[in-house]
Design a protein around this motif. Structure first.
Motif, PDB file in Angstrom:
ATOM      1  N   GLY A 110      86.778  63.265  20.595  1.00 33.26           N
ATOM      2  CA  GLY A 110      85.479  62.620  20.767  1.00 33.26           C
ATOM      3  C   GLY A 110      85.507  61.112  20.730  1.00 33.26           C
ATOM      4  N   GLY A 111      86.653  60.502  20.923  1.00 32.06           N
ATOM      5  CA  GLY A 111      86.722  59.049  21.003  1.00 32.06           C
ATOM      6  C   GLY A 111      87.729  58.459  20.031  1.00 32.06           C
ATOM      7  N   LEU A 112      87.902  57.157  20.142  1.00 32.10           N
ATOM      8  CA  LEU A 112      88.898  56.447  19.343  1.00 32.10           C
ATOM      9  C   LEU A 112      88.570  56.489  17.865  1.00 32.10           C
ATOM     10  CD1 LEU A 112      91.430  54.624  19.351  1.00 32.10           C
ATOM     11  CD2 LEU A 112      89.909  52.672  19.591  1.00 32.10           C
ATOM     12  N   ASP A 113      87.300  56.333  17.500  1.00 32.52           N
ATOM     13  CA  ASP A 113      86.915  56.304  16.088  1.00 32.52           C
ATOM     14  C   ASP A 113      87.255  57.615  15.389  1.00 32.52           C
ATOM     15  OD1 ASP A 113      85.951  53.852  16.799  1.00 32.52           O
ATOM     16  OD2 ASP A 113      83.839  54.413  16.691  1.00 32.52           O
ATOM     17  N   GLN A 114      86.914  58.728  16.014  1.00 40.08           N
ATOM     18  CA  GLN A 114      87.176  60.031  15.411  1.00 40.08           C
ATOM     19  C   GLN A 114      88.671  60.332  15.361  1.00 40.08           C
ATOM     20  OE1 GLN A 114      84.874  59.490  17.715  1.00 40.08           O
ATOM     21  NE2 GLN A 114      82.941  60.024  16.724  1.00 40.08           N
ATOM     22  N   TYR A 115      89.404  59.892  16.394  1.00 44.50           N
ATOM     23  CA  TYR A 115      90.847  60.128  16.402  1.00 44.50           C
ATOM     24  C   TYR A 115      91.523  59.370  15.258  1.00 44.50           C
ATOM     25  CZ  TYR A 115      95.688  60.433  17.822  1.00 44.50           C
ATOM     26  OH  TYR A 115      97.029  60.677  17.821  1.00 44.50           O
TER      27      TYR A 115
END
Length: 100
Positions: free
Chosen positions: A63-68
């Protein structure tokens, strides 16, 4: 710059070229690295990273860089990715303090 994924830590592996006559010579298997620009929602800006194609699929899946980066292990991340992860965590804690 080294041939290493900034998010997963994947790097070159070594192996053998095997000819039809079964002669073996050493070779390198390089990771499939791409220069990409990923957007951070919590920081509101984009970051240029050199990541593998598998890592790009994982970022999209989560779901995006932040969640990864929230779930990523610190050992695998590069110094640049660690700075981004800490900045995201700091902005998230500030947002939580404002809403509470």
């Amino acid at each position: 710059m080294s041939r290493r994924c900034e998010l997963t830590g994947k790097g070159p592996m070594s192996g053998n070229n095997v000819s039809h006559a079964n002669n073996r010579t050493r070779r390198r298997f390089l990771p499939n690295l791409n220069d990409v620009t990923l957007q951070s929602e919590s920081l509101g800006r984009s970051f240029k990273l050199k990541i593998s194609a598998a890592a790009l699929r994982s970022v999209d899946h989560r779901g995006g860089l932040d969640q990864y980066l929230a779930k990523a292990k610190d050992i695998e991340l590069s110094a640049n990715a660690m700075k981004i992860k800490k900045a995201i965590a700091k902005s998230g804690s500030e947002a939580n303090a404002l809403t509470s």
